[in-house]
Design an enzyme around this catalytic site. Structure first.
Site, PDB file in Angstrom:
ATOM      1  N   TYR A 138       0.818  -1.101   0.060  1.00 55.88           N
ATOM      2  CA  TYR A 138      -0.164  -0.260  -0.058  1.00 55.88           C
ATOM      3  C   TYR A 138       0.796   1.030   0.097  1.00 55.88           C
ATOM      4  O   TYR A 138       1.739   1.312   0.855  1.00 55.88           O
ATOM      5  CB  TYR A 138      -0.946  -0.028   1.333  1.00 55.88           C
ATOM      6  CG  TYR A 138      -1.683   1.420   1.305  1.00 55.88           C
ATOM      7  CD1 TYR A 138      -2.817   1.299   0.412  1.00 55.88           C
ATOM      8  CD2 TYR A 138      -1.657   2.041   2.405  1.00 55.88           C
ATOM      9  CE1 TYR A 138      -3.787   2.403   0.400  1.00 55.88           C
ATOM     10  CE2 TYR A 138      -2.444   3.244   2.467  1.00 55.88           C
ATOM     11  CZ  TYR A 138      -3.516   3.407   1.429  1.00 55.88           C
ATOM     12  OH  TYR A 138      -4.385   4.422   1.533  1.00 55.88           O
ATOM     13  N   ASP A 231       9.165   3.178   0.221  1.00 57.61           N
ATOM     14  CA  ASP A 231       8.136   3.729   1.022  1.00 57.61           C
ATOM     15  C   ASP A 231       8.179   3.213   2.658  1.00 57.61           C
ATOM     16  O   ASP A 231       8.073   2.252   3.013  1.00 57.61           O
ATOM     17  CB  ASP A 231       6.722   3.370   0.456  1.00 57.61           C
ATOM     18  CG  ASP A 231       5.594   4.026   1.174  1.00 57.61           C
ATOM     19  OD1 ASP A 231       5.854   4.564   2.019  1.00 57.61           O
ATOM     20  OD2 ASP A 231       4.436   3.553   0.596  1.00 57.61           O
ATOM     21  N   LYS A 259       3.345   9.423   8.688  1.00 62.96           N
ATOM     22  CA  LYS A 259       2.965   8.781   9.986  1.00 62.96           C
ATOM     23  C   LYS A 259       3.819   9.262  11.064  1.00 62.96           C
ATOM     24  O   LYS A 259       3.459  10.422  11.479  1.00 62.96           O
ATOM     25  CB  LYS A 259       2.988   7.458   9.876  1.00 62.96           C
ATOM     26  CG  LYS A 259       1.907   6.862   8.868  1.00 62.96           C
ATOM     27  CD  LYS A 259       1.470   5.534   8.723  1.00 62.96           C
ATOM     28  CE  LYS A 259       0.323   5.261   8.013  1.00 62.96           C
ATOM     29  NZ  LYS A 259       0.154   4.463   6.736  1.00 62.96           N
TER      30      LYS A 259
HETATM   31  C1  LIG Z   1      -0.134   4.772   5.449  1.00 63.39           C
HETATM   32  C2  LIG Z   1       0.677   4.596   4.285  1.00 63.39           C
HETATM   33  C3  LIG Z   1       0.784   5.435   3.176  1.00 63.39           C
HETATM   34  C4  LIG Z   1      -0.261   6.536   2.966  1.00 63.39           C
HETATM   35  O1  LIG Z   1       0.115   7.588   4.098  1.00 63.39           O
HETATM   36  P1  LIG Z   1      -1.379   8.614   4.299  1.00 63.39           P
HETATM   37  O2  LIG Z   1      -0.754   9.626   4.929  1.00 63.39           O
HETATM   38  O3  LIG Z   1      -2.237   7.631   4.689  1.00 63.39           O
HETATM   39  O4  LIG Z   1      -1.867   9.357   3.016  1.00 63.39           O
HETATM   40  C5  LIG Z   1       1.724   5.369   2.208  1.00 63.39           C
HETATM   41  N1  LIG Z   1       2.463   4.150   2.249  1.00 63.39           N
HETATM   42  C6  LIG Z   1       2.561   3.400   3.330  1.00 63.39           C
HETATM   43  C7  LIG Z   1       3.718   2.282   3.367  1.00 63.39           C
HETATM   44  C8  LIG Z   1       1.598   3.425   4.567  1.00 63.39           C
HETATM   45  O5  LIG Z   1       1.708   2.794   5.353  1.00 63.39           O
END
Ligand SMILES: *Cc1c(COP(=O)(O)O)cnc(C)c1O
Length: 422
Positions: A138, A231, A259
């Site tokens: 994701y 990511d 985050k």
């Molecule tokens: C939560 C998440 C995102 C998206 O971040 P948002 O602040 O919710 O847009 C992207 N990559 C990873 C790995 C995530 O866990």
């Protein structure tokens, strides 16, 4: 009003009653009234030990007093300026000091924006179009990556409204499988701009990389002029000061953060090699912009949060994580169950499957009905874990060893409930 009633009411005004899909767990989610430390309080009068922690940002726990104080002070001085502040430089320097690949930073408002911008930059730098992502990974809710995502998007391999023309440039392969990558590179490395991955997959449960896999990705991308994007929206500042790239000793070209970086406020960032980052507007030609980019409140919360993430914090995270995972393993052992306890540092999850889990298809062998029983049994014991089998739970600085012991007792009953033994 109580949660059940609020949820019914909310559905009239908010699609599905919530503002992000994974929050709408069955039969109805509890509504929050306040939070403090390791506890999340509901409008129904319950106090939960919280392992969701707002889906990852709250490494220090809820309402960590030094962060609250710093934000209060900043708030009195204004909440948005539209001109730069010195604190943006300070936070950029902190990111650069900690994250191995970071030489320059662009602050944005979410992880979604960070990965969208990183992909655009990788395409601009390489002059190529296609990107590779892993099944079940994701990277936020934008069109480039909304293909067999983890998180709330599981089961919606392709959202309506995402044009095929967009996703035809996104190639999906299974994680932890070297052959799949080699085959793909043999076929079309000339068209590949980037590989984007969660170095530890955290949106389909919790799947670490196999030994040598990240090194392999680093090598094959370098040799083929393909940008390697980690990511680290979950792993950044959580599993180690320098994120997964420090934990595993593999440095990507670009990193996306979010985050934890915002200390509980909306924030994301894109960072990496200076030669790439300088392509971003206004020093370069790759467009990226945002009214709230580098917002003083989020920047202040992030700066204050990072101050508390020292060596001791990471050692304790590891210790608490181990206690949780070992405790879970003991529970399974006593019941002669062969389910998978996974995770590292302060990340953990229990997969209700006897199969080892190294990729999306193995994760999908988990019994989600059993997970739902486990989840609801925990909830009734005032323990809030992630409401989905395909998420990863988090432990914060605020969680005590006592909290973990109480949790493990509840987990023992929850596993029995899932097995219909009580
Ligand atoms: C939560 C998440 C995102 C998206 O971040 P948002 O602040 O919710 O847009 C992207 N990559 C990873 C790995 C995530 O866990």
């Amino acid at each position: 009003m109580k949660s059940e009633e609020l949820f019914a009411y909310a559905k009239n005004y908010l699609p599905g009653g919530v503002n992000s899909p994974v929050r709408a767990f069955k039969p109805y989610p509890f509504f929050a009234s306040k939070a403090e430390g390791s506890r999340l309080f509901s409008v129904d009068g319950n106090s939960y030990i919280d392992y969701c922690l707002a889906y990852g940002p709250l490494v220090l726990g809820h309402a960590y007093p030094p962060v609250v104080d710093a934000v209060k002070k900043q708030l009195l001085k204004g909440s948005a300026y539209g001109v730069p502040t010195e604190n943006e430089i300070k936070l950029a320097k902190e990111v650069i000091k900690r994250i191995p690949c970071a030489e320059m930073v662009r602050f944005v408002n979410s992880g979604t924006e960070a990965t969208m911008s990183a992909i655009r930059l990788a395409r601009a730098v390489t002059g190529k179009k296609k990107i590779v992502k892993f099944e079940g990974a994701y990277h936020g809710a934008h069109d480039y990556v909304l293909v067999k995502s983890g998180s709330g998007a599981i089961g919606l391999p392709d959202s309506p409204g995402v044009p095929e023309e967009t996703t035809e440039n996104t190639i999906l392969i299974p994680f932890n499988n070297k052959e799949a990558v080699s085959d793909l590179f043999n076929r079309e490395s000339e068209d590949l701009a980037a590989i984007i991955l969660e170095p530890v997959m955290g949106n389909v449960g919790c799947i670490p990389p196999k030994k040598g896999y990240l090194e392999f990705l680093r090598k094959i991308t370098s040799e083929n002029n393909v940008i390697l994007i980690f990511d680290e929206v979950i792993t950044g500042f959580r599993i180690d000061a320098g994120g997964a790239q420090e934990y595993f000793g593999v440095t990507p070209d670009l990193v996306t953060l979010g985050k934890v970086l915002g200390g509980g406020f909306p924030m994301g960032a894109l960072a990496g090699k200076k030669e790439f980052m300088e392509r971003i507007a206004p020093s370069g030609d790759v467009y990226q912009a945002g009214t709230f980019n580098g917002n003083p409140i989020s920047i202040t919360a992030g700066l204050e949060t990072l101050k508390h993430l020292d060596r001791k914090f990471y050692q304790e995270s590891e210790k608490k994580g181990l206690k949780m995972r070992r405790g879970l393993q003991d529970i399974l052992h006593d019941l002669s169950l062969e389910y998978q306890v996974v995770g590292l540092s302060s990340m953990f999850q229990l997969y209700f499957t006897p199969s080892e889990v190294w990729d999306y298809s193995q994760a999908k062998t988990a019994d989600t009905d059993k997970f739902a029983q486990y989840f609801h049994s925990l909830l009734s014991a005032d323990v809030f874990v992630m409401p989905s089998q395909f998420e990863c739970c988090f432990i914060s600085k605020a969680h005590s060893l006592d909290d973990i012991e109480v949790t493990l007792e509840a987990m023992s009953d929850a596993v029995l409930t899932a097995e219909k033994k009580i």
